[in-house]
Design a protein around this motif. Structure first.
Motif, PDB file in Angstrom:
ATOM      1  N   GLY A 165     -11.966   6.060 -18.420  1.00 45.34           N
ATOM      2  CA  GLY A 165     -10.876   6.918 -18.858  1.00 45.34           C
ATOM      3  C   GLY A 165      -9.916   7.341 -17.771  1.00 45.34           C
ATOM      4  O   GLY A 165      -9.261   8.376 -17.899  1.00 45.34           O
ATOM      5  N   ILE A 166      -9.804   6.551 -16.721  1.00 42.86           N
ATOM      6  CA  ILE A 166      -8.879   6.918 -15.642  1.00 42.86           C
ATOM      7  C   ILE A 166      -7.554   6.200 -15.880  1.00 42.86           C
ATOM      8  O   ILE A 166      -7.228   5.182 -15.268  1.00 42.86           O
ATOM      9  N   GLY A 167      -6.789   6.680 -16.826  1.00 39.75           N
ATOM     10  CA  GLY A 167      -5.449   6.176 -17.135  1.00 39.75           C
ATOM     11  C   GLY A 167      -5.425   4.670 -17.303  1.00 39.75           C
ATOM     12  O   GLY A 167      -6.253   4.085 -17.969  1.00 39.75           O
ATOM     13  N   GLU A 168      -4.459   4.047 -16.682  1.00 39.10           N
ATOM     14  CA  GLU A 168      -4.304   2.598 -16.724  1.00 39.10           C
ATOM     15  C   GLU A 168      -5.014   1.935 -15.550  1.00 39.10           C
ATOM     16  O   GLU A 168      -4.600   0.898 -15.064  1.00 39.10           O
ATOM     17  N   GLY A 169      -6.056   2.557 -15.082  1.00 39.75           N
ATOM     18  CA  GLY A 169      -6.774   1.994 -13.943  1.00 39.75           C
ATOM     19  C   GLY A 169      -6.412   2.668 -12.649  1.00 39.75           C
ATOM     20  O   GLY A 169      -7.018   2.420 -11.616  1.00 39.75           O
ATOM     21  N   GLY A 170      -5.420   3.574 -12.688  1.00 37.69           N
ATOM     22  CA  GLY A 170      -5.083   4.325 -11.491  1.00 37.69           C
ATOM     23  C   GLY A 170      -4.210   3.557 -10.523  1.00 37.69           C
ATOM     24  O   GLY A 170      -4.041   2.347 -10.614  1.00 37.69           O
ATOM     25  N   VAL A 171      -3.660   4.295  -9.578  1.00 32.17           N
ATOM     26  CA  VAL A 171      -2.769   3.699  -8.587  1.00 32.17           C
ATOM     27  C   VAL A 171      -3.518   2.730  -7.676  1.00 32.17           C
ATOM     28  O   VAL A 171      -2.945   1.776  -7.146  1.00 32.17           O
ATOM     29  N   LEU A 172      -4.836   2.946  -7.523  1.00 32.76           N
ATOM     30  CA  LEU A 172      -5.627   2.057  -6.674  1.00 32.76           C
ATOM     31  C   LEU A 172      -5.599   0.624  -7.200  1.00 32.76           C
ATOM     32  O   LEU A 172      -5.470  -0.340  -6.431  1.00 32.76           O
ATOM     33  N   ILE A 226       0.816  -1.230   0.000  1.00 34.55           N
ATOM     34  CA  ILE A 226       0.000   0.000   0.000  1.00 34.55           C
ATOM     35  C   ILE A 226       0.847   1.277   0.000  1.00 34.55           C
ATOM     36  O   ILE A 226       0.293   2.380  -0.045  1.00 34.55           O
ATOM     37  N   ILE A 227       2.161   1.130   0.037  1.00 33.97           N
ATOM     38  CA  ILE A 227       3.030   2.322   0.033  1.00 33.97           C
ATOM     39  C   ILE A 227       2.781   3.237  -1.169  1.00 33.97           C
ATOM     40  O   ILE A 227       2.849   4.473  -1.040  1.00 33.97           O
ATOM     41  N   PRO A 228       2.489   2.691  -2.385  1.00 34.78           N
ATOM     42  CA  PRO A 228       2.265   3.598  -3.527  1.00 34.78           C
ATOM     43  C   PRO A 228       1.207   4.662  -3.275  1.00 34.78           C
ATOM     44  O   PRO A 228       1.247   5.739  -3.892  1.00 34.78           O
ATOM     45  N   LEU A 229       0.250   4.398  -2.397  1.00 37.89           N
ATOM     46  CA  LEU A 229      -0.782   5.395  -2.097  1.00 37.89           C
ATOM     47  C   LEU A 229      -0.186   6.632  -1.428  1.00 37.89           C
ATOM     48  O   LEU A 229      -0.805   7.701  -1.431  1.00 37.89           O
ATOM     49  N   MET A 230       1.011   6.477  -0.865  1.00 42.13           N
ATOM     50  CA  MET A 230       1.638   7.583  -0.132  1.00 42.13           C
ATOM     51  C   MET A 230       2.721   8.284  -0.943  1.00 42.13           C
ATOM     52  O   MET A 230       3.333   9.240  -0.462  1.00 42.13           O
TER      53      MET A 230
END
Length: 471
Positions: A223-230, A28-32
Motif C-alpha cells: 500500500g505504498i502508493g505507486e511504489g514510491g519515489v524509490l 537520483i535527483i528525485p530523492l532530493m
C-alpha cells in the motif's frame, strides 16, 4: 600521430565518464526533491532520457557497422515501447484514472527485443560452457527466483487480489525470471573477461529493470502508493544505464548534432582511409606469411637504428627467437658497430627500389650467402632494408674444390711438359748432330726416329693443351 590518437582516446574516456556521472546524478535527483517538483521532474526525465537514447540509437544505426546496427535496432524497439508505455501511463495518472492493460502490454512487449539481443550474444558462450556449470547456475537462479516471487504471489493470494492483478504479476514474474537468467549469463561472461563495458552497462540496466519491477509490486502490495519515489529512481537508473551503454557503443563516432554534408564527406573519407589501412595490414600479413613459408633467411631492418623489425622462422632458427629489436650487426655478424660492408647506400636514398645482389661469408656461422637486398616501405611509412639470404655454402665449397682440382691439373700439365719436352728436345738435338756425321742409309733411319719423336711431341702437346690423346 600516435600522440593525437592517445589524446582523442583520453578525451573520449573522459566524455564517457562525464556522461555516466551526469546520467546517474539525474536519475537520483528525485530523492532530493519535494512535491510537486518531484513528480514534474520524474515525468520530464522519463520523456527526455528515452528520447536521447533513441537519438543515439539512430546515430549508431546510421554510422556504425552491421553488428552495431543489430544491437541498436533491438535496443531501439525496447526503449521505444517503454517510452510509449510511460507516456500513456503519465496521461492516465494525470487524469486520475487507472492505467489500462495497453500500458502493461507495451512494457511486456519491451522485454522481448532485450531477450532476443541477449540470447544472440550469450548463445556462443553457452555452447562453450560446461553442462554441469550451466545446470548449477540454472538451479541457483531458479531457487533465487522462487525466493523472490513466491512470497509476492502468496501475499497477493492472501489479500484476495483480483485475477487480473495476479495474472499480470505472474506474467511480469516470468519475464523478470528470464531477465535474471540473462543478467546472470551477462555477468558471468563479463567475469571471464570475454565481453566489453557496453554489456556490463546493459547488465546494470537489466538489473535495475528487474529490481524496479520487484520493488514496485512488493511496495504496491503493502500500500505504498505507486511504489514510491524509490521505485521511480530505480527505473531512472535503468534508463541511465541504457544511456551509458549507448554512449559506450557510440564512443568511437559519437556525434550529438546532425552531420553536415561536409562532415558526412569527411566521415566517408575516414572510412575509406580505414578500409585502405585494413587492406594494407592484410596485405602485409599475407606478405609476412609468405616470408614465413620460405626456407631461406629473411629479415627487415631499420636503416637508421639498425634494429631488426622482422625475421622469419628460418632466420630465427639460425640466430634465436628473441632477435627482434636487436642490432643487426651485433646479431648477425657479432660486431660492435655497423658493418663496413653494409649495402644501405646501394638500396636506399636515390637507389631506393633497386635490387642489389652480393655474396658474403657470415662472420658468426662461417657460411656463405647470396644476399638479395632491396629498400621497401614499412606500414608506418619508413624506408627499411629488406634482405633474403640464400645459403650458397655448398656451392662455394664445390667451387673451391673445382679451383683446387684445376690448380692440380695445371701443375700436372706443367710437370708433364717438363718431364716430356726436355728429353724430346735433347733427343732431337742429338739426332740432328748425328745426321751430319753418318751416311745416307743411317740418315734415313735417323729421320724415321726423329719423325717418331715428333709424333710423341705432338701427342704430349695435345694432352697438355687440350686433354686429348692424338697427334
Amino acid at each position: 600521430m600516435k600522440a593525437i590518437n592517445l589524446n582523442e582516446s583520453h578525451i573520449r574516456k573522459k566524455t564517457i565518464y562525464l556522461v555516466a556521472a551526469l546520467a546517474i546524478l539525474l536519475a537520483i535527483i528525485p530523492l532530493m526533491l519535494t512535491q510537486p517538483i518531484q513528480n514534474f521532474y520524474m515525468n520530464l526525465f522519463k520523456i527526455i532520457i528515452p528520447l536521447l537514447t533513441l537519438f543515439l540509437i539512430a546515430r549508431i544505426h546510421e554510422y556504425k557497422a552491421d553488428e552495431y546496427r543489430d544491437v541498436a535496432f533491438f535496443l531501439g524497439i525496447a526503449i521505444f515501447l517503454i517510452w510509449i508505455g510511460e507516456i500513456v501511463s503519465m496521461y492516465y495518472r494525470e487524469i486520475g484514472e487507472d492505467t489500462p492493460f495497453i500500458v502493461d502490454l507495451f512494457y511486456i512487449l519491451a522485454y522481448f527485443p532485450i531477450f532476443r539481443l541477449v540470447i544472440k550474444y550469450v548463445k556462443p558462450y553457452i555452447g562453450r560452457a560446461e553442462k554441469r556449470s550451466l545446470v548449477t547456475l540454472l538451479v541457483a537462479l531458479a531457487a533465487i527466483s522462487t525466493l523472490i516471487f513466491y512470497p509476492l504471489l502468496h501475499l497477493m493470494f492472501s489479500k484476495n487480489a483480483g485475477f487480473y492483478d495476479i495474472f499480470l504479476v505472474g506474467i511480469y514474474a516470468m519475464l523478470d525470471v528470464g531477465m535474471l537468467f540473462a543478467l546472470a549469463f551477462l555477468l558471468l561472461i563479463y567475469y571471464h573477461k570475454e565481453t566489453s563495458p557496453f554489456w556490463l552497462a546493459i547488465s546494470f540496466s537489466v538489473f535495475f529493470g528487474v529490481a524496479g519491477d520487484i520493488s514496485y509490486f512488493y511496495l504496491n502490495q503493502y500500500g505504498i502508493g505507486e511504489g514510491g519515489v524509490l521505485v521511480e529512481v530505480i527505473f531512472n537508473l535503468m534508463y541511465a544505464s541504457l544511456l551509458i551503454a549507448l554512449c559506450l557503443l557510440a564512443s568511437e563516432k559519437l556525434r550529438l548534432i546532425p552531420l553536415s554534408k561536409f562532415e558526412k564527406t569527411v566521415g566517408k573519407l575516414k572510412e575509406k582511409i580505414e578500409e585502405t589501412e585494413e587492406q594494407i595490414r592484410m596485405e602485409r600479413e599475407q606478405l609476412l606469411s609468405i616470408f614465413e613459408g620460405i626456407d631461406e633467411p629473411i629479415y627487415v631492418v631499420d636503416p637508421e637504428t639498425y634494429e631488426i623489425l622482422y625475421a622469419n622462422k628460418a632466420l630465427k632458427k639460425l640466430f634465436g627467437e628473441d632477435i627482434i629489436s636487436k642490432k643487426c650487426y651485433k646479431t648477425f655478424q657479432n660486431l660492435d658497430e655497423p658493418c663496413d660492408f653494409c649495402t644501405n647506400d646501394k638500396i636506399l636514398g636515390k637507389n631506393f627500389g633497386k635490387t642489389y645482389v652480393w655474396e658474403w661469408q657470415n662472420l658468426v656461422n662461417k657460411r656463405w650467402y647470396r644476399c638479395i637486398d632491396r629498400g621497401i616501405k614499412w606500414p608506418d611509412g619508413r624506408e627499411v632494408r629488406y634482405e633474403i639470404a640464400i645459403d650458397i655454402t655448398e656451392r662455394k665449397q664445390a667451387e673451391e674444390k673445382m679451383k683446387r682440382a684445376l690448380e692440380q691439373e695445371r701443375e700436372f700439365k706443367l710437370r708433364t711438359a717438363h718431364y716430356f719436352f726436355n728429353p724430346i728436345v735433347i733427343a732431337k738435338g742429338y739426332i740432328d748432330v748425328m745426321m751430319d756425321e753418318v751416311g745416307e742409309e743411317e740418315k734415313e733411319k735417323l729421320k724415321t726416329i726423329r719423325r717418331a719423336i715428333e709424333r710423341i711431341e705432338r701427342v704430349v702437346k695435345n694432352v697438355i693443351s687440350k686433354g686429348e690423346i692424338h697427334e
